[in-house]
Design an enzyme around this catalytic site. Structure first.
Site, PDB file in Angstrom:
ATOM      1  NE  ARG A 115      -2.239 -38.093  34.804  1.00  0.00           N
ATOM      2  CZ  ARG A 115      -2.292 -37.432  33.630  1.00  0.00           C
ATOM      3  NH1 ARG A 115      -3.362 -37.633  32.595  1.00  0.00           N
ATOM      4  NH2 ARG A 115      -1.426 -36.647  33.315  1.00  0.00           N
ATOM      5  CG  HIS A 142      -3.000 -39.287  26.979  1.00  0.00           C
ATOM      6  ND1 HIS A 142      -3.995 -39.525  27.849  1.00  0.00           N
ATOM      7  CD2 HIS A 142      -2.578 -38.119  27.502  1.00  0.00           C
ATOM      8  CE1 HIS A 142      -4.159 -38.510  28.667  1.00  0.00           C
ATOM      9  NE2 HIS A 142      -3.307 -37.670  28.423  1.00  0.00           N
ATOM     10  CD  GLN A 145      -5.182 -34.606  25.375  1.00  0.00           C
ATOM     11  OE1 GLN A 145      -5.340 -34.285  26.574  1.00  0.00           O
ATOM     12  NE2 GLN A 145      -5.920 -33.623  24.538  1.00  0.00           N
ATOM     13  CG  ASP A 238       3.270 -34.425  24.890  1.00  0.00           C
ATOM     14  OD1 ASP A 238       2.980 -33.336  25.961  1.00  0.00           O
ATOM     15  OD2 ASP A 238       3.052 -35.768  25.039  1.00  0.00           O
ATOM     16  CB  CYS A 278      -1.888 -33.082  25.397  1.00  0.00           C
ATOM     17  SG  CYS A 278      -0.478 -33.611  26.062  1.00  0.00           S
ATOM     18  NE  ARG A 306      -8.453 -35.712  28.380  1.00  0.00           N
ATOM     19  CZ  ARG A 306      -7.334 -35.757  29.098  1.00  0.00           C
ATOM     20  NH1 ARG A 306      -6.299 -35.161  29.404  1.00  0.00           N
ATOM     21  NH2 ARG A 306      -7.583 -37.013  30.265  1.00  0.00           N
TER      22      ARG A 306
END
Length: 319
Positions: A115, A142, A145, A238, A278, A306
């Site tokens: 990450r 991502h 996700q 987001d 998310c 997730r």
């Protein structure tokens, strides 16, 4: 789908998971099938140790709640083990090259999750590693996700193809890009509404449009949130300021006025729309509390998924 996948003799073992565009429609649907199976087994209290003896190295250059916990718990539930590797604790943070890090870790672990900021760093890690590399987040993509998002939508809507997903907010961020790729692959229509200067990456947009021609997905990019959200089955947003952009906060708050997901805007979505985010969320900025904490919100189902989506990735790549 599982039998069709086997008949096609497609293999995911040993493959990297860097972006959803690297996978076929069947492969993505297969990952979702496996995620559903693993979730059902976990709920029944009968998880299977598919990764007994396997070790996942997890490199974190960006902080995390959901990514770290879900991967670590996922490996444990699958019978394996995860090692947390902060950039402050390994030589990568002191200037060791990515290629050397990849080669060394490949001698110790069965897979690497990273990450970080630069997508190019993940690609370089994958190029030199001899074990699967999983993109836990970059500034560009991502994918883990969005696989969880697709799983959540499938659970609540019973299908993916033909639905309309609307994303409102910063189009030039990792969520928008991976949502465009994922939606196009599974035949979902997607609309992205962003202010001028914050539109999605042009190359990713064009690739999604081309994939959509094969799967029946349409891709819309606009500066008008009202146009984007009309008759949407799924509404997504987001944060307006992502990690590493903190110095731009004031500028972004001004630029994104009019792009808040609120009750007035959501009146133009379908009556049974679901809302995804998310997390973490900034209530009062990109979304109001009435929406994210309301009856249409499935953000905590999404967060849980997730775990299950990532277990599917781990099982199929590492087992």
């Amino acid at each position: 789908m599982l039998e069709a996948y086997k008949l096609n003799k497609q293999e995911l073992k040993g493959k990297d998971f860097l972006q959803l565009s690297d996978f076929t429609t069947d492969e993505i649907l297969y990952l979702l099938d496996v995620a559903q199976e693993l979730k059902a087994l976990q709920k029944q209290g009968t998880p299977e140790p598919h990764l007994s003896g396997k070790v996942l190295g997890m490199i974190f250059e960006k902080s995390s709640t959901r990514t770290r916990v879900s991967f670590e718990v996922g490996m444990l539930q699958l019978g394996g083990h995860a090692i947390f590797l902060s950039s402050k604790d390994i030589q990568l943070g002191r200037g060791e090259s990515i290629s050397d890090t990849a080669k060394v870790l490949s001698r110790y672990v069965d897979g690497i999750m990273i990450r970080t900021f630069s997508h190019e760093s993940v690609e370089e890690l994958a190029e030199h590693a001899t074990v699967p590399v999983i993109n836990g987040l970059t500034d560009l993509q991502h994918p883990t996700q969005v696989l969880a998002d697709l799983l959540t939508i499938l659970e609540h809507k019973g299908k993916l193809a033909g639905l309309k997903l609307c994303y409102i907010g910063d189009g030039n961020n990792n969520m928008a890009h991976s949502l465009m790729e994922g939606a196009a692959k599974v035949g979902m229509n997607i609309s992205v509404a962003s202010p001028a200067g914050y539109l999605p990456n042009g190359k990713i947009t064009e690739q999604a449009i081309q994939v959509g021609k094969l799967t029946g997905s349409t891709v819309m990019v606009t500066n008008d949130p009202l146009e984007a959200i009309k008759e949407a089955d799924v509404v997504v947003t987001d944060v307006w300021t992502s990690m590493g952009q903190e110095e731009e906060t004031a500028l972004r708050l001004a630029a994104f006025q009019g792009f808040q997901v609120n009750e007035e805007l959501c009146k133009h979505a379908k009556e049974d729309f679901i809302f995804l985010h998310c997390l973490p969320a900034h209530r009062g900025e990109e979304v109001t509390a009435e929406i994210i904490d309301g009856s249409h919100s499935v953000v905590f189902d999404e967060a849980e998924n997730r775990l299950h989506a990532q277990k599917a990735i781990l099982k199929l790549l590492l087992a």
